[in-house]
Design a protein around this motif. Structure first.
Motif, PDB file in Angstrom:
ATOM      1  N   CYS A  30      -1.790 -63.447  24.072  1.00 53.37           N
ATOM      2  CA  CYS A  30      -2.203 -63.011  22.744  1.00 53.37           C
ATOM      3  C   CYS A  30      -1.058 -63.303  21.787  1.00 53.37           C
ATOM      4  CB  CYS A  30      -2.555 -61.528  22.735  1.00 53.37           C
ATOM      5  SG  CYS A  30      -1.198 -60.467  23.212  1.00 53.37           S
ATOM      6  N   LEU A  31      -1.432 -63.440  20.512  1.00 46.88           N
ATOM      7  CA  LEU A  31      -0.420 -63.795  19.519  1.00 46.88           C
ATOM      8  C   LEU A  31      -0.668 -62.992  18.251  1.00 46.88           C
ATOM      9  CD1 LEU A  31       0.776 -67.364  18.641  1.00 46.88           C
ATOM     10  CD2 LEU A  31      -0.217 -65.989  16.829  1.00 46.88           C
ATOM     11  N   GLY A  32       0.406 -62.507  17.635  1.00 49.08           N
ATOM     12  CA  GLY A  32       0.282 -61.756  16.380  1.00 49.08           C
ATOM     13  C   GLY A  32       0.958 -62.523  15.260  1.00 49.08           C
ATOM     14  N   ILE A  33       0.384 -62.393  14.049  1.00 49.54           N
ATOM     15  CA  ILE A  33       0.965 -63.064  12.871  1.00 49.54           C
ATOM     16  C   ILE A  33       1.160 -62.047  11.748  1.00 49.54           C
ATOM     17  CG2 ILE A  33       0.697 -64.933  11.181  1.00 49.54           C
ATOM     18  CD1 ILE A  33      -1.323 -66.248  12.942  1.00 49.54           C
ATOM     19  N   ASP A  34       2.327 -62.075  11.159  1.00 48.13           N
ATOM     20  CA  ASP A  34       2.546 -61.244   9.969  1.00 48.13           C
ATOM     21  C   ASP A  34       3.569 -61.919   9.063  1.00 48.13           C
ATOM     22  OD1 ASP A  34       2.147 -59.169   8.211  1.00 48.13           O
ATOM     23  OD2 ASP A  34       3.360 -57.721   9.306  1.00 48.13           O
ATOM     24  N   TYR A  47       7.122 -66.062   7.464  1.00 46.62           N
ATOM     25  CA  TYR A  47       5.965 -65.886   8.323  1.00 46.62           C
ATOM     26  C   TYR A  47       6.439 -65.814   9.752  1.00 46.62           C
ATOM     27  CZ  TYR A  47       1.499 -65.622   6.193  1.00 46.62           C
ATOM     28  OH  TYR A  47       0.382 -65.119   5.597  1.00 46.62           O
ATOM     29  N   GLY A  48       5.881 -64.866  10.516  1.00 45.51           N
ATOM     30  CA  GLY A  48       6.329 -64.728  11.900  1.00 45.51           C
ATOM     31  C   GLY A  48       5.171 -64.685  12.867  1.00 45.51           C
ATOM     32  N   ILE A  49       5.365 -65.282  14.054  1.00 45.70           N
ATOM     33  CA  ILE A  49       4.412 -65.071  15.147  1.00 45.70           C
ATOM     34  C   ILE A  49       5.188 -64.519  16.334  1.00 45.70           C
ATOM     35  CG2 ILE A  49       2.757 -66.882  14.522  1.00 45.70           C
ATOM     36  CD1 ILE A  49       4.032 -68.600  16.815  1.00 45.70           C
ATOM     37  N   CYS A  50       4.473 -63.737  17.136  1.00 46.85           N
ATOM     38  CA  CYS A  50       5.037 -63.221  18.367  1.00 46.85           C
ATOM     39  C   CYS A  50       3.929 -63.352  19.401  1.00 46.85           C
ATOM     40  CB  CYS A  50       5.404 -61.750  18.163  1.00 46.85           C
ATOM     41  SG  CYS A  50       6.963 -61.320  18.890  1.00 46.85           S
ATOM     42  N   PHE A  51       4.272 -63.722  20.619  1.00 45.35           N
ATOM     43  CA  PHE A  51       3.230 -63.882  21.639  1.00 45.35           C
ATOM     44  C   PHE A  51       3.704 -63.393  22.998  1.00 45.35           C
ATOM     45  CE2 PHE A  51       5.499 -67.673  23.019  1.00 45.35           C
ATOM     46  CZ  PHE A  51       6.013 -68.184  21.820  1.00 45.35           C
ATOM     47  N   CYS A  52       2.718 -62.959  23.813  1.00 43.95           N
ATOM     48  CA  CYS A  52       3.023 -62.512  25.174  1.00 43.95           C
ATOM     49  C   CYS A  52       1.739 -62.596  25.998  1.00 43.95           C
ATOM     50  CB  CYS A  52       3.573 -61.093  25.171  1.00 43.95           C
ATOM     51  SG  CYS A  52       2.344 -59.819  24.889  1.00 43.95           S
ATOM     52  N   PRO A  53       1.843 -62.552  27.304  1.00 42.67           N
ATOM     53  CA  PRO A  53       0.626 -62.595  28.125  1.00 42.67           C
ATOM     54  C   PRO A  53      -0.258 -61.383  27.829  1.00 42.67           C
ATOM     55  CG  PRO A  53       2.559 -63.025  29.464  1.00 42.67           C
ATOM     56  CD  PRO A  53       3.051 -62.563  28.124  1.00 42.67           C
ATOM     57  N   VAL A  54      -1.581 -61.587  27.836  1.00 42.95           N
ATOM     58  CA  VAL A  54      -2.531 -60.496  27.591  1.00 42.95           C
ATOM     59  C   VAL A  54      -2.291 -59.363  28.580  1.00 42.95           C
ATOM     60  CG1 VAL A  54      -4.983 -59.879  27.523  1.00 42.95           C
ATOM     61  CG2 VAL A  54      -4.247 -62.119  26.670  1.00 42.95           C
ATOM     62  N   SER A  55      -1.931 -59.729  29.796  1.00 42.82           N
ATOM     63  CA  SER A  55      -1.715 -58.736  30.847  1.00 42.82           C
ATOM     64  C   SER A  55      -0.482 -57.865  30.603  1.00 42.82           C
ATOM     65  CB  SER A  55      -1.559 -59.439  32.201  1.00 42.82           C
ATOM     66  OG  SER A  55      -0.426 -60.298  32.135  1.00 42.82           O
ATOM     67  N   ARG A  56       0.382 -58.277  29.695  1.00 44.60           N
ATOM     68  CA  ARG A  56       1.618 -57.510  29.467  1.00 44.60           C
ATOM     69  C   ARG A  56       1.589 -56.757  28.137  1.00 44.60           C
ATOM     70  NH1 ARG A  56       5.546 -60.318  32.991  1.00 44.60           N
ATOM     71  NH2 ARG A  56       7.090 -58.780  32.323  1.00 44.60           N
ATOM     72  N   LYS A  57       0.397 -56.697  27.505  1.00 43.97           N
ATOM     73  CA  LYS A  57       0.265 -56.003  26.217  1.00 43.97           C
ATOM     74  C   LYS A  57       0.817 -54.576  26.276  1.00 43.97           C
ATOM     75  CE  LYS A  57      -3.794 -57.845  23.782  1.00 43.97           C
ATOM     76  NZ  LYS A  57      -5.235 -57.616  23.613  1.00 43.97           N
ATOM     77  N   GLU A  58       0.518 -53.882  27.391  1.00 45.34           N
ATOM     78  CA  GLU A  58       0.943 -52.485  27.512  1.00 45.34           C
ATOM     79  C   GLU A  58       2.458 -52.366  27.506  1.00 45.34           C
ATOM     80  OE1 GLU A  58      -0.860 -49.649  27.294  1.00 45.34           O
ATOM     81  OE2 GLU A  58      -2.324 -51.165  26.671  1.00 45.34           O
ATOM     82  N   LEU A 136      -2.822 -69.787  24.605  1.00 43.03           N
ATOM     83  CA  LEU A 136      -3.343 -68.812  23.657  1.00 43.03           C
ATOM     84  C   LEU A 136      -4.824 -68.532  23.872  1.00 43.03           C
ATOM     85  CD1 LEU A 136      -1.817 -69.639  20.162  1.00 43.03           C
ATOM     86  CD2 LEU A 136      -1.254 -67.784  21.736  1.00 43.03           C
ATOM     87  N   LYS A 137      -5.177 -67.243  23.806  1.00 37.30           N
ATOM     88  CA  LYS A 137      -6.583 -66.852  23.847  1.00 37.30           C
ATOM     89  C   LYS A 137      -6.935 -65.997  22.634  1.00 37.30           C
ATOM     90  CE  LYS A 137      -8.150 -68.935  27.423  1.00 37.30           C
ATOM     91  NZ  LYS A 137      -7.092 -69.960  27.268  1.00 37.30           N
ATOM     92  N   GLU A 138      -6.071 -65.030  22.320  1.00 38.76           N
ATOM     93  CA  GLU A 138      -6.372 -64.103  21.231  1.00 38.76           C
ATOM     94  C   GLU A 138      -5.308 -64.191  20.141  1.00 38.76           C
ATOM     95  OE1 GLU A 138      -6.054 -60.354  23.169  1.00 38.76           O
ATOM     96  OE2 GLU A 138      -7.667 -60.759  24.598  1.00 38.76           O
ATOM     97  N   VAL A 139      -5.789 -64.158  18.899  1.00 38.40           N
ATOM     98  CA  VAL A 139      -4.857 -64.177  17.763  1.00 38.40           C
ATOM     99  C   VAL A 139      -5.178 -62.996  16.846  1.00 38.40           C
ATOM    100  CG1 VAL A 139      -4.143 -65.463  15.706  1.00 38.40           C
ATOM    101  CG2 VAL A 139      -4.513 -66.683  17.843  1.00 38.40           C
ATOM    102  N   PHE A 140      -4.153 -62.232  16.497  1.00 38.40           N
ATOM    103  CA  PHE A 140      -4.325 -61.097  15.595  1.00 38.40           C
ATOM    104  C   PHE A 140      -3.477 -61.325  14.340  1.00 38.40           C
ATOM    105  CE2 PHE A 140      -4.945 -59.651  19.905  1.00 38.40           C
ATOM    106  CZ  PHE A 140      -6.146 -58.942  19.813  1.00 38.40           C
ATOM    107  N   VAL A 141      -4.121 -61.134  13.196  1.00 31.63           N
ATOM    108  CA  VAL A 141      -3.442 -61.476  11.951  1.00 31.63           C
ATOM    109  C   VAL A 141      -3.513 -60.333  10.950  1.00 31.63           C
ATOM    110  CG1 VAL A 141      -3.247 -63.243  10.139  1.00 31.63           C
ATOM    111  CG2 VAL A 141      -4.318 -63.818  12.317  1.00 31.63           C
TER     112      VAL A 141
END
Lengths: 308, 136
Positions: A30-34, A47-58, A136-141
């Motif tokens: 998953c990846l976040g943008i702000d 502008y910044g992006i940060c990403f990590c495996p979906v399984s490690r979100k917690e 990448l699978k999920e992107v949150f903005v």
């Protein structure tokens, strides 16, 4: 955070990146943008992006990342350290848009507005992650503008990705909070360590928050305003605060793509020849009107001196 | 309509004292007459990139190149000796500085051989060809 690449030339746009964690190229991510520094009249927008495996979100939540705006500068520094320490599963990338980039884009002949500029920076960063092999699978903005349109635009650019655009996403999704911290830390550093390419001697760095409403910021703008050149490149000339101060205290400047009343423009057009200096009463002289110069001369704005 | 029959005199004797200067030809009109902080705000921010120079002025992107005066020519910066004279009087200007090259700037467009000021420099050579003495 090392801003060396940006500081080497702070008049252009610059990308800073972390190492890509190996796990991000093999697992769904998953990846976040702000963004940081959209409103201020001073300094870059980041502008910044940060990403990590979906399984490690917690696990990301354990880093205690939160919306960067609710944190102090020191807290953000600490959290950025946490993000850096988690480099085995968290990666980031930043696009620093220098104030000069913002000014020259927004004031371009074919106008390039701040939203388009922001969207392109975000799209460029997502593309960078994809090009680097991040699965990448999920992107949150996070967005300040209308979310639906932006979501549609991003989904079209990246058909394989599940895109979620939300106002206040930085407080809803930890991966966006992490991106927001990276962006804000870079913006803080860039503003604090700004090196002025102008030859202004010791520059007063008491510019306040950089927001147009801050009296300190306004006082600083006035202090470093030059009637001809305007401001140092640290200032976003395209902001109405900067523009209004120039309109009231600066020399007027006219460009050939200005939109203005025909009469005024025409009056000045007559005056553009270098030879207008030698010819106080402009316009055609008694015999000048009857004689049409060859295209060779008009194309080069050459005029005969004998006619004066 | 004013019939302008006044003559402008150039005091060439002032040329000896005139210093060489750097000249920038801007793609805009600036309503300012007098000195300006050129080196502090402008020259110091020029970037020399391959093939062209870049800078910004009032937040607008400029791209420029250096251009030499035609061979055998010197550029003159002229200053009016009596700036308050009337239209009808003869005018006298002195040479305040000289230059043998200038930097011209385009608004956003890369400098190229079609730029007006570049083309204008063709004239001395052409003039020589069509007006010069013919040897048999």
């Amino acid at each position: 955070m090392d801003l060396g690449d940006f500081e080497a030339d702070n008049s252009v746009s610059c990308r800073l990146t972390s190492e890509i964690p190996d796990i991000c190229t093999s697992e769904d991510c998953c990846l976040g943008i702000d963004e940081a520094g959209r409103g201020p009249v001073l300094g870059p927008m980041v502008y910044g992006i940060c990403f990590c495996p979906v399984s490690r979100k917690e696990q990301l939540k354990d880093l205690k990342v939160a919306d960067s705006k609710t944190l102090t500068e020191a807290e953000r520094e600490n959290l950025f350290q946490n993000i850096s320490d988690a480099k085995d599963f968290v990666g980031w990338a930043l696009q620093i848009l220098s104030p000069n980039t913002i000014s020259t884009s927004m004031l371009q002949r074919s106008k390039y507005n701040l939203n388009a500029l922001s969207h392109d920076a975000a799209i460029g960063l997502v593309q960078y992650a994809l090009d680097s092999g991040v699965q990448l699978k999920e992107v949150f903005v996070d967005t300040v503008g209308p979310a639906e349109k932006y979501e549609e635009k991003l989904s079209q650019c990246f058909p394989g990705l599940e895109v979620t655009v939300r106002p206040k996403a930085d407080s809803l999704f930890p991966i966006v909070s992490a991106a927001s911290i990276c962006a804000k830390v870079a913006r803080d550093h860039a503003v604090k360590g700004w090196s002025f390419t102008e030859d202004l001697g010791e520059v007063d760095t008491d510019y306040g928050s950089g927001y147009p409403g801050d009296p300190k910021t306004k006082a600083w703008l006035l202090k470093y305003q030059d009637p001809v050149f305007g401001y140092p490149q640290f200032v976003r000339f395209s902001w109405s605060t900067a523009k209004n101060l120039m309109d009231s205290k600066g020399s007027a400047v006219y460009w050939d793509d200005d939109e203005e009343d025909g009469e005024k423009a025409a009056a000045r057009q007559n005056n553009t020849s270098m030879l207008s200096f030698c010819n106080r009463s402009t316009g055609s002289t008694a015999h000048g009107a009857a004689h049409q110069s060859h295209r060779f001369f008009t194309e080069r704005r050459l005029q005969g001196l004998g006619a004066l | 309509m004013a019939c302008n029959s006044s003559v402008t005199h150039v005091q060439l004797s002032t040329m000896g004292k005139a210093e060489r200067t750097t000249v920038h030809l801007m793609p805009c009109e600036i309503e300012h007459n007098g000195s300006a902080q050129v080196s502090q705000y402008f020259t110091s921010t020029i970037k020399d990139r391959k093939q062209e120079k870049t800078v910004s002025f009032r937040g607008r992107g400029l791209r420029g190149a250096e251009l030499s005066c035609p061979q055998g020519y010197t550029g003159l910066v002229l200053k009016e000796v009596n700036p308050n004279g009337s239209d009808q009087e003869d005018r006298t200007v002195k040479v305040s500085s000289t230059f043998d090259k200038l930097t011209y700037w385009n608004l956003e467009t890369p400098p190229n051989s079609d730029d007006m000021v570049v083309m204008a420099m063709d004239w001395p050579e052409l003039a020589e060809a069509i007006h010069g003495a013919v040897e048999d």
